[in-house]
Write a protein that holds these residues in place. Structure first.
Motif, PDB file in Angstrom:
ATOM      1  N   LEU A   1     -48.311  -7.580  72.874  1.00  6.32           N
ATOM      2  CA  LEU A   1     -49.630  -7.890  72.337  1.00  6.32           C
ATOM      3  C   LEU A   1     -50.309  -6.658  71.754  1.00  6.32           C
ATOM      4  O   LEU A   1     -50.995  -6.735  70.734  1.00  6.32           O
ATOM      5  CB  LEU A   1     -50.500  -8.545  73.407  1.00  6.32           C
TER       6      LEU A   1
ATOM      7  N   GLN B   1     -52.788 -13.808  65.849  1.00  2.62           N
ATOM      8  CA  GLN B   1     -52.849 -13.492  67.275  1.00  2.62           C
ATOM      9  C   GLN B   1     -52.682 -14.753  68.110  1.00  2.62           C
ATOM     10  O   GLN B   1     -51.943 -14.747  69.096  1.00  2.62           O
ATOM     11  CB  GLN B   1     -54.172 -12.812  67.622  1.00  2.62           C
ATOM     12  N   ASP B   2     -53.361 -15.811  67.712  1.00  2.00           N
ATOM     13  CA  ASP B   2     -53.215 -17.082  68.422  1.00  2.00           C
ATOM     14  C   ASP B   2     -51.782 -17.577  68.360  1.00  2.00           C
ATOM     15  O   ASP B   2     -51.235 -18.044  69.361  1.00  2.00           O
ATOM     16  CB  ASP B   2     -54.146 -18.147  67.842  1.00  2.00           C
TER      17      ASP B   2
ATOM     18  N   LEU C   1     -48.850  -6.094  68.358  1.00  2.03           N
ATOM     19  CA  LEU C   1     -49.453  -7.029  67.412  1.00  2.03           C
ATOM     20  C   LEU C   1     -50.822  -6.526  66.973  1.00  2.03           C
ATOM     21  O   LEU C   1     -51.129  -6.488  65.781  1.00  2.03           O
ATOM     22  CB  LEU C   1     -49.578  -8.417  68.038  1.00  2.03           C
ATOM     23  N   ASN C   2     -51.650  -6.116  67.910  1.00  2.00           N
ATOM     24  CA  ASN C   2     -52.989  -5.619  67.585  1.00  2.00           C
ATOM     25  C   ASN C   2     -52.921  -4.331  66.763  1.00  2.00           C
ATOM     26  O   ASN C   2     -53.706  -4.133  65.844  1.00  2.00           O
ATOM     27  CB  ASN C   2     -53.803  -5.389  68.857  1.00  2.00           C
TER      28      ASN C   2
ATOM     29  N   ASN D   1     -52.041  -5.160  63.179  1.00  2.00           N
ATOM     30  CA  ASN D   1     -53.208  -5.730  62.512  1.00  2.00           C
ATOM     31  C   ASN D   1     -54.175  -4.633  62.086  1.00  2.00           C
ATOM     32  O   ASN D   1     -54.762  -4.698  61.010  1.00  2.00           O
ATOM     33  CB  ASN D   1     -53.931  -6.716  63.423  1.00  2.00           C
TER      34      ASN D   1
ATOM     35  N   ARG E   1     -56.905 -13.550  63.471  1.00  2.00           N
ATOM     36  CA  ARG E   1     -57.048 -14.364  64.681  1.00  2.00           C
ATOM     37  C   ARG E   1     -55.983 -15.460  64.741  1.00  2.00           C
ATOM     38  O   ARG E   1     -55.440 -15.743  65.801  1.00  2.00           O
ATOM     39  CB  ARG E   1     -58.447 -14.976  64.733  1.00  2.00           C
TER      40      ARG E   1
ATOM     41  N   TYR F   1     -48.882 -15.900  67.938  1.00  2.00           N
ATOM     42  CA  TYR F   1     -47.938 -15.134  68.757  1.00  2.00           C
ATOM     43  C   TYR F   1     -48.285 -15.224  70.244  1.00  2.00           C
ATOM     44  O   TYR F   1     -47.388 -15.211  71.082  1.00  2.00           O
ATOM     45  CB  TYR F   1     -47.849 -13.686  68.274  1.00  2.00           C
ATOM     46  N   THR F   2     -49.552 -15.315  70.575  1.00  2.00           N
ATOM     47  CA  THR F   2     -49.925 -15.541  71.970  1.00  2.00           C
ATOM     48  C   THR F   2     -49.393 -16.887  72.427  1.00  2.00           C
ATOM     49  O   THR F   2     -48.853 -17.019  73.536  1.00  2.00           O
ATOM     50  CB  THR F   2     -51.451 -15.481  72.149  1.00  2.00           C
TER      51      THR F   2
END
Length: 104
Positions: A17, A44-45, A20-21, A24, A41, A47-48
């Motif tokens: 995570l 992120q949603d 990923l951040n 971004n 967003r 891949y989460t």
């Protein structure tokens, strides 16, 4: 023994995570050519949700356990699991997709 595995898995998920951040943050220009509906967003949603689906389906973790591991509310995990279908088979595939900028 199980606690070490869980801590290791939790550390690995947090690392994914964070990657990923970080992507971004360092590559905002990747979104200029995308439709406005495809926001950071949404990625992120997505891949989460993929990580959550793998934990639920492959590792048989409960939604509450997944929420704890990912440090998100249970309602968010439930919403993401219902919204997306599982596109990856392993956590490694999710990591590679994030690192290689799949769908960026």
């Amino acid at each position: 023994m199980m606690t070490k595995q869980r801590k290791s898995r939790n550390a690995q998920l947090n690392k994914y995570l964070k990657a990923l951040n970080e992507f971004n943050w360092h590559h905002p220009e990747a979104y200029e050519d995308e439709l406005k509906t495809n926001t950071i967003r949404n990625y992120q949603d997505y891949y989460t949700a993929q990580v959550a689906l793998i934990l639920v389906n492959n590792y048989l973790e409960s939604i509450e356990q997944v929420a704890t591991l990912l440090e998100v509310p249970v309602a968010t995990v439930y919403r993401l699991i219902k919204k997306y279908h599982q596109d990856f088979d392993t956590l490694r595939e999710v990591k590679e997709a994030i690192e290689n900028g799949k769908d960026w």
